[in-house]
Scaffold this motif. Structure first.
Motif, short mmCIF file in Angstrom:
data_model
loop_
_atom_site.label_atom_id
_atom_site.label_comp_id
_atom_site.label_asym_id
_atom_site.label_seq_id
_atom_site.Cartn_x
_atom_site.Cartn_y
_atom_site.Cartn_z
N LYS A 285 0.90 -1.00 0.00
CA LYS A 285 -0.25 -0.06 0.10
C LYS A 285 0.74 1.25 0.22
O LYS A 285 1.37 1.37 0.99
CB LYS A 285 -0.64 -0.08 0.93
CG LYS A 285 -1.51 1.36 1.67
CD LYS A 285 -2.54 1.46 2.72
CE LYS A 285 -3.89 2.08 2.68
NZ LYS A 285 -5.13 1.68 3.69
N HIS A 286 0.83 2.26 -1.11
CA HIS A 286 1.36 3.09 -1.52
C HIS A 286 1.19 4.62 -1.58
O HIS A 286 0.22 4.78 -2.12
CB HIS A 286 2.40 2.80 -2.75
CG HIS A 286 3.49 4.19 -3.10
ND1 HIS A 286 4.00 3.77 -4.04
CD2 HIS A 286 3.58 4.58 -1.49
CE1 HIS A 286 5.30 4.95 -3.63
NE2 HIS A 286 4.92 5.74 -2.80
N GLU A 287 1.00 5.19 0.18
CA GLU A 287 0.17 6.84 -0.11
C GLU A 287 1.43 7.90 -0.49
O GLU A 287 1.82 8.05 -0.04
CB GLU A 287 0.17 7.46 1.72
CG GLU A 287 -0.91 7.96 1.76
CD GLU A 287 -1.37 7.90 2.93
OE1 GLU A 287 -1.13 7.62 3.80
OE2 GLU A 287 -2.68 7.81 2.95
N LEU B 203 -3.06 7.38 -3.31
CA LEU B 203 -3.11 6.43 -2.77
C LEU B 203 -3.37 5.06 -3.85
O LEU B 203 -3.94 5.74 -4.47
CB LEU B 203 -4.45 6.44 -2.07
CG LEU B 203 -4.14 4.72 -1.30
CD1 LEU B 203 -2.22 4.51 -0.03
CD2 LEU B 203 -5.18 4.87 -1.01
N HIS B 204 -2.43 4.16 -4.10
CA HIS B 204 -2.64 2.76 -4.67
C HIS B 204 -1.91 1.47 -4.77
O HIS B 204 -1.11 1.84 -2.89
CB HIS B 204 -2.06 3.30 -6.10
CG HIS B 204 0.23 3.58 -6.08
ND1 HIS B 204 0.15 4.76 -5.77
CD2 HIS B 204 0.61 2.90 -6.19
CE1 HIS B 204 1.78 4.89 -5.71
NE2 HIS B 204 1.40 3.05 -6.03
N TYR B 205 -1.63 0.68 -4.58
CA TYR B 205 -1.35 -0.81 -4.29
C TYR B 205 -0.23 -0.98 -5.23
O TYR B 205 -1.23 -1.72 -5.69
CB TYR B 205 -2.11 -1.89 -3.53
CG TYR B 205 -3.73 -1.42 -3.05
CD1 TYR B 205 -4.72 0.04 -2.90
CD2 TYR B 205 -3.47 -1.62 -1.41
CE1 TYR B 205 -5.29 0.16 -1.66
CE2 TYR B 205 -4.15 -1.55 -0.49
CZ TYR B 205 -5.14 -0.73 -0.90
OH TYR B 205 -5.61 -0.09 0.29
N ASP B 206 0.61 -1.06 -5.31
CA ASP B 206 1.97 -1.80 -5.65
C ASP B 206 2.08 -3.35 -5.56
O ASP B 206 2.52 -4.01 -4.50
CB ASP B 206 2.76 -1.36 -5.28
CG ASP B 206 3.53 0.19 -5.96
OD1 ASP B 206 3.09 0.69 -7.00
OD2 ASP B 206 3.56 1.04 -4.81
N PHE B 207 1.60 -3.96 -6.60
CA PHE B 207 1.52 -5.32 -7.22
C PHE B 207 2.77 -6.37 -7.62
O PHE B 207 2.94 -5.39 -8.74
CB PHE B 207 0.14 -6.45 -8.12
CG PHE B 207 -0.17 -7.16 -7.73
CD1 PHE B 207 -0.27 -8.20 -6.75
CD2 PHE B 207 -0.20 -8.11 -9.01
CE1 PHE B 207 -0.14 -9.44 -6.11
CE2 PHE B 207 -1.07 -9.43 -8.72
CZ PHE B 207 -0.78 -10.57 -8.15
N ARG B 208 3.38 -6.59 -6.55
CA ARG B 208 4.47 -7.35 -7.46
C ARG B 208 5.09 -9.13 -7.08
O ARG B 208 5.04 -9.38 -6.03
CB ARG B 208 6.23 -6.30 -6.62
CG ARG B 208 5.23 -5.34 -6.34
CD ARG B 208 6.80 -4.25 -5.49
NE ARG B 208 6.45 -3.18 -5.05
CZ ARG B 208 7.09 -2.28 -5.79
NH1 ARG B 208 6.94 -2.07 -7.50
NH2 ARG B 208 6.35 -1.29 -5.49
N LEU B 209 5.35 -9.53 -8.31
CA LEU B 209 5.30 -10.64 -8.67
C LEU B 209 7.29 -11.10 -8.65
O LEU B 209 7.13 -10.25 -9.99
CB LEU B 209 4.64 -11.75 -9.54
CG LEU B 209 3.04 -11.13 -9.79
CD1 LEU B 209 2.31 -11.55 -10.84
CD2 LEU B 209 2.42 -11.59 -8.31
MN MN Z 1 3.93 2.97 -5.68
#
Ligand code: MN
Length: 191
Positions: A37-39, A43-49
């Motif tokens: 979670k990145h404010e 605001l967004h959610y960074d999804f990393r695989l």
């Molecule tokens: Mn980010």
């Protein structure tokens, strides 16, 4: 293994000023994922695989859904180093991506598109993965669209699908430290 796909990551950041990882090796075993979670300015959610030696990354403005009817926009961002998976903290003001970062969820995952490797399905723009996180689990499809190369993140209809849950709204603590965004933000910029 080449490091050149982290060039953009390194170019964008001043790693002497930001506490973010320099880019080291991850661990072997099942591939891992993280949802941070990145404010930032938004605001967004960074999804990393974890795919081979980097974290393939997307910014998901609304965060993941557990309802198969939702299609969540996932905007591709630059590859991140594997050790970014453990990063929680504050990116200082004036630096790229300034703001608070929380490890909102993390765990291992597997490729469930059996006929292709993860890398191949990423390059084809269609991935099917099974996530084993604390908040988010089960099958998810990632589909690249023709619009600006954006992707969609969609919950697959399986036993982990649940239209009544809304974890982005109701589960607001770090799975790593149990801190809230405010508590993380209070930490001083100790690098
Ligand atoms: Mn980010």
């Amino acid at each position: 293994m080449t490091k050149s796909n982290l060039q953009e990551y390194k170019q964008k950041r001043n790693l002497d000023k930001s506490p973010e990882p320099q880019g080291g090796k991850g661990t072997s075993g099942s591939p891992r994922f993280v949802i941070q979670k990145h404010e930032a300015s938004r605001l967004h959610y960074d999804f990393r695989l974890e795919v081979d030696d980097v974290l393939k990354s997307w910014a998901v403005p609304k965060g993941p859904s557990t309802n198969p009817k939702d299609k969540r926009l996932a905007i591709p961002t630059e590859d991140h180093p594997l050790d970014y998976i453990d990063f929680e903290g504050v990116i200082p003001e004036g630096e790229y991506g300034a703001g608070t970062v929380m490890i909102w969820d993390t765990g291992i995952f597997k490729n469930i598109l059996e006929e292709k490797s993860l890398k191949e399905s990423y390059e084809d723009g269609k991935m099917e993965i099974w996530l084993e996180g604390e908040k988010i689990s089960g099958g998810y499809a990632m589909i690249k669209t023709s619009y600006n190369d954006n992707w969609l993140l969609i919950k697959m209809d399986d036993e982990k699908a649940d239209a009544r849950r809304n974890p982005v709204k109701t589960e607001n603590k770090s799975v790593k430290t149990e801190r809230s965004m405010k508590e993380i933000a209070k930490e001083t910029g100790d690098k």
